[in-house]
Design an enzyme around this catalytic site. Sequence first.
Site, PDB file in Angstrom:
ATOM      1  N   PHE A   9     -13.391 -69.805   1.013  1.00  0.00           N
ATOM      2  CA  PHE A   9     -14.704 -69.765   1.775  1.00  0.00           C
ATOM      3  C   PHE A   9     -15.624 -70.813   0.736  1.00  0.00           C
ATOM      4  O   PHE A   9     -16.525 -70.580   0.280  1.00  0.00           O
ATOM      5  CB  PHE A   9     -15.075 -68.599   1.622  1.00  0.00           C
ATOM      6  CG  PHE A   9     -16.319 -67.949   2.689  1.00  0.00           C
ATOM      7  CD1 PHE A   9     -16.242 -68.240   3.814  1.00  0.00           C
ATOM      8  CD2 PHE A   9     -17.525 -67.561   2.153  1.00  0.00           C
ATOM      9  CE1 PHE A   9     -17.016 -68.109   4.882  1.00  0.00           C
ATOM     10  CE2 PHE A   9     -18.655 -67.304   3.077  1.00  0.00           C
ATOM     11  CZ  PHE A   9     -18.262 -67.735   4.318  1.00  0.00           C
ATOM     12  N   LYS A 200      -4.781 -89.271   3.892  1.00  0.00           N
ATOM     13  CA  LYS A 200      -5.144 -89.330   5.291  1.00  0.00           C
ATOM     14  C   LYS A 200      -4.365 -90.530   5.982  1.00  0.00           C
ATOM     15  O   LYS A 200      -3.920 -90.499   7.158  1.00  0.00           O
ATOM     16  CB  LYS A 200      -6.603 -89.717   5.401  1.00  0.00           C
ATOM     17  CG  LYS A 200      -7.441 -88.404   4.822  1.00  0.00           C
ATOM     18  CD  LYS A 200      -8.885 -88.676   4.536  1.00  0.00           C
ATOM     19  CE  LYS A 200      -9.788 -87.571   4.179  1.00  0.00           C
ATOM     20  NZ  LYS A 200     -11.005 -87.778   3.872  1.00  0.00           N
TER      21      LYS A 200
END
Length: 403
Positions: A9, A200
């Site tokens: 979270f 990425k």
Amino acid sequence: MINIAILGFGKVGSGVAEVISRGYNLICKEIQDSIQIKYILDLRDFPGSPYQDLIVHDIKTILEDPEVKIVCETMGGTKPAFEYSMACLRAGKSVVTSNKEVVANFGNLLCDAARDNGVRYLYEASVGGGIPVIRPIKNALAANEIYEINGILNGTTNYILTEMDKKGKSFDDALAQAQALGYAERDPRADINGDDACRKICILAALAFGTLVAPSMVNCIGIRDITQTDVSIAKKFGGAVKLVGSTKRMPDGTIDIRVTPCLVPPYNPMVKVDDVYNAIMVRAASLGDVMFYGQGAGSLPTGSAVLSDIMDIAKHLKTKQPTQETWESSDSGVVCDAETTPTSYYAAVNLTPDELTPYIEDIEVLHTEDGLTAFIAHGISHKSFEFALAAAGAQVFSKLRAL
Ligand code: HSE
């Protein structure tokens, strides 16, 4: 009712919860069902948060609850994110992730596990933050052979370079600001040294060429050594310095894959990609060039990309449609040698074009003024470029790979 669990979270996990809360009616209408966050796994407790009652500390609670169909992994790092993702897939739960480190290192294993267990593993938020890029490459470009991908893939470094360029800020001040805005990784060295962009470009190369190149095999150089001189010389002729991840299939079947600071010339649309924005330019057989552009980092943009995966799975829960993709894992022969493979290089030197051409054949002059020539040499390897500049006796003010 579709029950989901969020693992982690932090910036992205809380962004997912907020995107659900903001767009609840729209999301339910689109998936034709209702959705709720049943658990949030975190080490912390979040007292006073509207989500405090959903916090759990043991992954077993989620694994053993058959009502949880979709797990959203936004933990960051590989430990325990990889192990938890694998366990969820094996427990018959689909997993969506923003975790580029996990996808770049273990995406092949996780896709295999998803397929074997009849569920899905989706990772739209792992590249380009909020930009829809993975799904368009997989679906909309499916009929195209992809030749090449170049991208500004890291929001933090692009933000730093933009602040240095537009506001003359120091590197450290610009980094502190990027951290305060929540763009940087927990350890910002992953941004600065190019590791984040490297992960990425590995994911994009896997999509384009079907081979997952290990990040450790990529020629990766960050922006630590970029100076105000590099930035301000490029500015003289409308160019810019950007951290660019590139990958290309070579004629012999090997893959050229690198992350380096690049000189972006004024005519390339990526020159205008500033701040936290990312851009991914894909060169495809029938389509030609297409550029994906948007916010590459941040809680809500990335949360929105995670939601696109959750909604995709939610819409097809009844018919299942498990993950189909398979990625080969790379062996040492797959990646070509960055030192000797021809590409484009840029330099700003004290020689005139006439003094340079006996040493470097194919030069494109970008700017000349008294005592300064800025140029790109095309189709030359790094090794040959260095050799030619030394042979010409050039005093070099700035030297970078070029787009
Ligand atoms: N630190 C990353 C960036 C976050 O700056 O792009 C998004 O992946």
